[in-house]
Design an enzyme around this catalytic site. Structure first.
Site, PDB file in Angstrom:
ATOM      1  N   GLU A   1       0.851  -1.189   0.000  1.00  0.00           N
ATOM      2  CA  GLU A   1       0.000   0.000   0.000  1.00  0.00           C
ATOM      3  C   GLU A   1       0.894   1.250   0.000  1.00  0.00           C
ATOM      4  O   GLU A   1       1.950   1.253   0.671  1.00  0.00           O
ATOM      5  CB  GLU A   1      -0.852  -0.029   1.265  1.00  0.00           C
ATOM      6  CG  GLU A   1      -1.555   1.240   1.656  1.00  0.00           C
ATOM      7  CD  GLU A   1      -2.107   1.166   3.096  1.00  0.00           C
ATOM      8  OE1 GLU A   1      -1.474   0.522   3.952  1.00  0.00           O
ATOM      9  OE2 GLU A   1      -3.191   1.747   3.329  1.00  0.00           O
TER      10      GLU A   1
ATOM     11  N   LYS B   1      -9.398   1.978  -1.449  1.00  0.00           N
ATOM     12  CA  LYS B   1      -9.583   1.454  -0.091  1.00  0.00           C
ATOM     13  C   LYS B   1     -10.885   1.946   0.532  1.00  0.00           C
ATOM     14  O   LYS B   1     -11.139   3.151   0.583  1.00  0.00           O
ATOM     15  CB  LYS B   1      -8.406   1.904   0.774  1.00  0.00           C
ATOM     16  CG  LYS B   1      -8.386   1.357   2.190  1.00  0.00           C
ATOM     17  CD  LYS B   1      -7.100   1.808   2.862  1.00  0.00           C
ATOM     18  CE  LYS B   1      -6.945   1.239   4.245  1.00  0.00           C
ATOM     19  NZ  LYS B   1      -5.635   1.679   4.838  1.00  0.00           N
TER      20      LYS B   1
ATOM     21  N   CYS C   1      -4.829  -3.107   3.130  1.00  0.00           N
ATOM     22  CA  CYS C   1      -4.505  -2.968   4.542  1.00  0.00           C
ATOM     23  C   CYS C   1      -5.677  -3.201   5.497  1.00  0.00           C
ATOM     24  O   CYS C   1      -6.078  -4.319   5.711  1.00  0.00           O
ATOM     25  CB  CYS C   1      -3.857  -1.611   4.782  1.00  0.00           C
ATOM     26  SG  CYS C   1      -2.924  -1.626   6.289  1.00  0.00           S
TER      27      CYS C   1
HETATM   28  N1  ING Z   1      -2.975   0.361   8.827  1.00  0.00           N
HETATM   29  C1  ING Z   1      -3.413  -0.408   9.944  1.00  0.00           C
HETATM   30  C2  ING Z   1      -4.041  -1.745   9.545  1.00  0.00           C
HETATM   31  O1  ING Z   1      -5.230  -1.910   9.453  1.00  0.00           O
HETATM   32  C3  ING Z   1      -4.677  -0.465  12.070  1.00  0.00           C
HETATM   33  C4  ING Z   1      -4.306   0.365  10.858  1.00  0.00           C
HETATM   34  C5  ING Z   1      -3.747  -1.261  12.686  1.00  0.00           C
HETATM   35  C6  ING Z   1      -5.959  -0.472  12.512  1.00  0.00           C
HETATM   36  C7  ING Z   1      -4.116  -2.032  13.794  1.00  0.00           C
HETATM   37  C8  ING Z   1      -6.352  -1.237  13.612  1.00  0.00           C
HETATM   38  C9  ING Z   1      -5.428  -2.016  14.255  1.00  0.00           C
HETATM   39  O2  ING Z   1      -3.238  -2.652   9.359  1.00  0.00           O
HETATM   40  C10 ING Z   1      -3.630   0.697   7.688  1.00  0.00           C
HETATM   41  N2  ING Z   1      -2.919   1.424   6.795  1.00  0.00           N
HETATM   42  O3  ING Z   1      -4.793   0.390   7.483  1.00  0.00           O
END
Ligand code: ING
Length: 324
Positions: free
Chosen positions: A46, A126, A182
């Site tokens: 990403e 996304k 992601c």
């Molecule tokens: N990053 C993280 C992900 O979903 C996140 C954000 C991490 C949300 C951990 C909740 C818990 O892997 C992105 N860019 O979405």
């Protein structure tokens, strides 16, 4: 058989000050490594052309806009190099970027580029944007401002067939791919939307912090080592569980490492089979190519039996899923 050699190109630390050409050169190098390993398709992470900028609050609009791509990504100055090289090497790529779209909106996007026809077969924007619009008050907080910088995707979850990867006469036809980005991987709905279209390979680039207590809502006296291990556990958990419950392969490519020596992103790029088992995973948190033979016909038994959606799902009981 309908076996494809699919690679994930994991990208290590990318710093705020890294030049576009320096990062692009790394991506092209990873592409060439994947070709040497016999890859037919390579997944990149990403927002992989720059550092993961949504962790920062930018007051200067011009600086913020410098992280976005506009117009045709396959011919734009900052990005064409990877597409030109993919075409030369006749290898398909799926790659993530920040999109300044023609409609004036900004999206966290990725494209599937088909080398043989030098064309974009599919674009995804996304849909699940994590984090917040405003940064946390704590000065040392790790922020995630995707809701500030991107609009939720407006293209839906679309599975698509990819020509020229397997024998065209093969019984189940051309491979069915799907893309998500992601945070989407944490939502069962993303996978089931693709699963209901018969998806056989899900491609997911990601940037996942190893330490972001404010964003997680966890106490900041949590042991950072445990938190980081948990982040990797949750990443693999969702890739494995949803590959299994949708009887599909999944490929994940991390942007990982310590951006600017302080922002920790976890690795753990994986290739998972339709039985939910990991068949390849990254060993480092640097630039690294992982690869596996994905025999797509291994999805069939599960799609025909355990997860035969047509025979087993009872949609008359699922209305909550689309009503709230
Ligand atoms: N990053 C993280 C992900 O979903 C996140 C954000 C991490 C949300 C951990 C909740 C818990 O892997 C992105 N860019 O979405």
């Amino acid at each position: 058989t309908r076996s494809i050699r699919i690679a994930a190109a994991q990208v290590g630390a990318v710093h705020l000050e890294d030049t576009r050409s320096h990062t692009l050169k790394r991506l092209i190098n990873l592409l060439e490594q994947a070709v040497e390993k016999g890859a037919q398709v390579v997944l990149f992470p990403e927002c992989t052309f720059t550092t993961f900028f949504p962790r920062h609050l930018f007051a200067d609009e011009v600086v913020l806009e410098s992280f976005f791509e506009r117009g045709d990504i396959t011919t734009a100055e900052n990005t064409r190099g990877i597409f030109d090289r993919a075409k030369e090497l006749s290898i398909d790529i799926c790659i993530g970027f920040a999109e300044a779209a023609d409609n004036g909106e900004h999206y966290n996007a990725c494209v599937y580029y088909h080398a043989k026809t030098a064309s974009i077969l599919s674009k995804y924007r996304k849909i699940h944007l994590p984090g917040d619009f405003e940064p946390f008050p704590e000065p040392d907080a790790v922020n995630q401002l995707e809701k500030r910088y991107f609009k939720p995707g407006n293209l839906g979850f679309n599975a698509f067939r990819v020509p020229d990867l397997v024998e065209p006469s093969a019984e189940n036809g051309e491979p069915i791919f799907g893309m998500m980005i992601c945070n989407d991987r944490r939502w069962a709905e993303s996978w089931r939307c693709l699963g209901l279209q018969g998806v056989e390979v899900v491609l997911t680039g990601y940037n996942t912090p190893g330490w972001a207590p404010q964003m997680w809502g966890s106490s900041s006296d949590q042991d950072p080592k445990d938190a980081r291990e948990e982040a990797i556990f949750h990443h693999k958990l969702v890739m494995q569980a949803h590959s299994y419950t949708n009887a599909c392969f999944s490929v994940s490519a991390a942007r990982c490492g310590l951006d600017d020596g302080k922002y920790d992103l976890v690795g753990g790029s994986t290739i998972v089979g339709p039985d939910g088992k990991i068949i390849a995973e990254a060993k480092t948190e640097e630039d690294e190519v992982i690869i596996a033979n994905c025999d797509l016909d291994l999805c069939s038994p599960s799609k025909k039996r355990t997860f035969d959606f047509g025979r087993h799902r009872r949609v008359e009981h699922y209305s909550l899923l689309t009503s709230q």
